[in-house]
Write a protein that holds these residues in place. Structure first.
Motif, PDB file in Angstrom:
ATOM      1  N   GLN A   1       0.810  -1.212   0.000  1.00  0.00           N
ATOM      2  CA  GLN A   1       0.000   0.000   0.000  1.00  0.00           C
ATOM      3  C   GLN A   1       0.845   1.265   0.000  1.00  0.00           C
ATOM      4  N   ARG A   2       2.019   1.222   0.640  1.00  0.00           N
ATOM      5  CA  ARG A   2       2.883   2.402   0.712  1.00  0.00           C
ATOM      6  C   ARG A   2       3.909   2.441  -0.423  1.00  0.00           C
ATOM      7  N   ASN A   3       3.755   1.485  -1.358  1.00  0.00           N
ATOM      8  CA  ASN A   3       4.628   1.437  -2.532  1.00  0.00           C
ATOM      9  C   ASN A   3       6.100   1.424  -2.138  1.00  0.00           C
ATOM     10  N   PHE A   4       6.410   0.628  -1.127  1.00  0.00           N
ATOM     11  CA  PHE A   4       7.797   0.496  -0.710  1.00  0.00           C
ATOM     12  C   PHE A   4       8.590  -0.143  -1.851  1.00  0.00           C
ATOM     13  N   PRO A   5       9.800   0.366  -2.136  1.00  0.00           N
ATOM     14  CA  PRO A   5      10.550  -0.122  -3.302  1.00  0.00           C
ATOM     15  C   PRO A   5      11.135  -1.515  -3.094  1.00  0.00           C
ATOM     16  N   VAL A   6      10.305  -2.523  -3.204  1.00  0.00           N
ATOM     17  CA  VAL A   6      10.742  -3.909  -3.040  1.00  0.00           C
ATOM     18  C   VAL A   6      11.110  -4.465  -4.413  1.00  0.00           C
ATOM     19  N   SER A   7      12.380  -4.764  -4.594  1.00  0.00           N
ATOM     20  CA  SER A   7      12.796  -5.390  -5.852  1.00  0.00           C
ATOM     21  C   SER A   7      12.535  -6.890  -5.831  1.00  0.00           C
ATOM     22  N   GLU A   8      12.673  -7.484  -4.633  1.00  0.00           N
ATOM     23  CA  GLU A   8      12.354  -8.899  -4.447  1.00  0.00           C
ATOM     24  C   GLU A   8      11.899  -9.129  -3.024  1.00  0.00           C
ATOM     25  N   LEU A   9      10.790  -9.837  -2.868  1.00  0.00           N
ATOM     26  CA  LEU A   9      10.281 -10.186  -1.538  1.00  0.00           C
ATOM     27  C   LEU A   9      10.748 -11.585  -1.176  1.00  0.00           C
ATOM     28  N   VAL A  10      11.237 -11.722   0.060  1.00  0.00           N
ATOM     29  CA  VAL A  10      11.670 -13.023   0.561  1.00  0.00           C
ATOM     30  C   VAL A  10      10.809 -13.354   1.781  1.00  0.00           C
ATOM     31  N   PRO A  11       9.688 -14.053   1.600  1.00  0.00           N
ATOM     32  CA  PRO A  11       8.840 -14.415   2.741  1.00  0.00           C
ATOM     33  C   PRO A  11       9.386 -15.634   3.468  1.00  0.00           C
ATOM     34  N   LEU A  12       9.580 -15.493   4.776  1.00  0.00           N
ATOM     35  CA  LEU A  12      10.188 -16.548   5.581  1.00  0.00           C
ATOM     36  C   LEU A  12       9.279 -16.929   6.745  1.00  0.00           C
ATOM     37  N   ALA A  13       9.408 -18.153   7.199  1.00  0.00           N
ATOM     38  CA  ALA A  13       8.638 -18.628   8.356  1.00  0.00           C
ATOM     39  C   ALA A  13       9.327 -19.893   8.878  1.00  0.00           C
ATOM     40  N   SER A  14       8.674 -20.545   9.810  1.00  0.00           N
ATOM     41  CA  SER A  14       9.204 -21.801  10.346  1.00  0.00           C
ATOM     42  C   SER A  14       9.029 -22.916   9.321  1.00  0.00           C
ATOM     43  N   GLU A  15       9.647 -24.054   9.605  1.00  0.00           N
ATOM     44  CA  GLU A  15       9.570 -25.181   8.671  1.00  0.00           C
ATOM     45  C   GLU A  15       8.141 -25.652   8.445  1.00  0.00           C
ATOM     46  N   ARG A  16       7.296 -25.540   9.460  1.00  0.00           N
ATOM     47  CA  ARG A  16       5.916 -26.030   9.294  1.00  0.00           C
ATOM     48  C   ARG A  16       5.113 -25.179   8.315  1.00  0.00           C
ATOM     49  N   SER A  17       5.582 -23.957   8.042  1.00  0.00           N
ATOM     50  CA  SER A  17       4.883 -23.094   7.086  1.00  0.00           C
ATOM     51  C   SER A  17       5.553 -23.066   5.725  1.00  0.00           C
ATOM     52  N   GLU A  18       6.654 -23.804   5.585  1.00  0.00           N
ATOM     53  CA  GLU A  18       7.362 -23.818   4.300  1.00  0.00           C
ATOM     54  C   GLU A  18       6.447 -24.327   3.193  1.00  0.00           C
ATOM     55  N   GLY A  19       6.460 -23.625   2.067  1.00  0.00           N
ATOM     56  CA  GLY A  19       5.635 -24.019   0.930  1.00  0.00           C
ATOM     57  C   GLY A  19       4.290 -23.332   0.867  1.00  0.00           C
ATOM     58  N   LYS A  20       3.876 -22.690   1.942  1.00  0.00           N
ATOM     59  CA  LYS A  20       2.638 -21.928   1.893  1.00  0.00           C
ATOM     60  C   LYS A  20       2.801 -20.735   0.957  1.00  0.00           C
ATOM     61  N   LYS A  21       1.687 -20.147   0.568  1.00  0.00           N
ATOM     62  CA  LYS A  21       1.711 -19.015  -0.344  1.00  0.00           C
ATOM     63  C   LYS A  21       1.229 -17.748   0.365  1.00  0.00           C
ATOM     64  N   VAL A  22       1.884 -16.646   0.066  1.00  0.00           N
ATOM     65  CA  VAL A  22       1.392 -15.335   0.484  1.00  0.00           C
ATOM     66  C   VAL A  22       1.236 -14.483  -0.767  1.00  0.00           C
TER      67      VAL A  22
END
Length: 334
Positions: free
Chosen positions: A25-46
């Motif tokens: 929403q704030r148009n932050f200049p993200v060239s690449e997003l790296v979504p991270l979490a614990s192993e139990r959430s690996e493979g989920k989609k955001v």
């Protein structure tokens, strides 16, 4: 403006998802997003900017070439991974309580102490304050500059969103059970939260002061650079889904009238004044939810202290109380 490689640790949680939304929403200049979490959430989609991104399990090499890492995964996780991220060259903005009182880590609310961001050079970590502290100081600091803050007493009314998704589900299920006249086994809090009030947020010390209450004391002093400020109050969990309310009494070195306070706050960044009580106009969680500003109303002369005002403050604990403040701090780093 060149883009930044941004990691979000805890990307599948309530605050993590709010961070993604806020970055977008704030148009932050993200060239690449790296979504991270614990192993139990690996493979989920955001979802980010209309596209699905796969969540990765956090590992030693997760922060390679990351510029900014937003953390929302709890204190233990932050203690483990924030130094790793910083050693990889990222600047960490951490939403947990793990680093807030570290003297080498700045505790920042951008409307108040943006200059403290330079202190992040020591450890590569910036702490995001407690949600209730943020909304209180955003209102109190402009008044401090006008009249000299001397003492504050704060009673909080904190939503279950501050505890996480399981607490939201608990309130929903407990409410359904209560309305149906059925029993319910509370799994999140020490007592049922549905149709109840719990004056218990965090463990108690030997004096009966809760961890959340100490956060209000110590963080307020650090953020506003007022180490001698007197702070007292009580923190209470209430059965609403989102937003925190606060009853605030503030005593000042010099007299300040309610009209003067309204004039000061109407010009303060990140603050909205809603104060027409005779017309039933004052901040309400249902109105504030999903918005960025901290709202203040019921501003009046305190009936028990000299040079003091009482007021009612409401903020969205997932927005300004967490995700928005973290992204604003990241914007300072740009």
């Amino acid at each position: 403006m060149s883009g930044r490689r941004v990691a979000v640790l805890g990307a599948t949680g309530l605050v993590g998802r709010e961070m993604l939304l806020t970055l977008e929403q704030r148009n932050f200049p993200v060239s690449e997003l790296v979504p991270l979490a614990s192993e139990r959430s690996e493979g989920k989609k955001v979802t980010f900017r209309g596209e699905e991104v796969t969540v990765r399990a956090v590992k030693e090499d997760s922060f390679k070439d990351v510029d900014i890492a937003l953390f929302s995964a709890g204190g233990k996780t932050s203690k483990r991974w924030a130094p790793v991220a910083a050693a990889s060259g990222a600047t960490v903005v951490d939403n947990s309580s793990a680093w807030r009182m570290d003297p080498e880590v700045p505790l920042i609310v951008p409307e108040i102490n943006p200059g403290d961001v330079k202190l992040a050079e020591k450890k590569g970590i910036i702490a995001n304050p407690n949600c209730s502290t943020i909304q209180a100081v955003v209102v109190l600091y402009p008044l401090h500059k006008a009249a000299g803050l001397k003492y504050i007493n704060i009673s909080t009314y904190q939503s279950v969103a501050g505890t996480g998704k399981a607490a939201i589900e608990s309130l929903r299920d407990g409410s359904k059970a209560a309305l149906a006249g059925e029993g319910y086994d509370e799994k999140v809090y020490p007592h049922g939260i549905a149709f109840n009030l719990l004056p218990h947020i965090g463990p108690f010390d030997g004096e009966g002061i809760s961890e959340e209450e100490w956060k209000m004391v110590n963080e307020s002093r650090k953020i506003m650079h007022l180490p001698e400020l007197r702070v007292s109050g009580i923190t209470v969990r209430v059965p609403i889904f989102r937003c925190h309310g606060e009853s605030v009494t503030a005593q000042f070195e010099r007299p300040i009238t309610p009209d003067e306070a309204r004039a000061v706050l109407s010009k303060a960044p990140g603050v909205v004044v809603r104060d027409e009580p005779k017309s039933a106009e004052y901040p309400l969680p249902l109105d504030v939810a999903g918005t960025d500003d901290v709202c203040v109303g019921r501003i009046r002369r305190d009936t028990g202290l000299d040079n003091a005002l009482a007021m009612w403050v409401v903020g969205d604990n997932l927005r300004k109380g967490a995700a928005l403040n973290a992204v604003q701090v990241a914007e300072l780093l740009l």
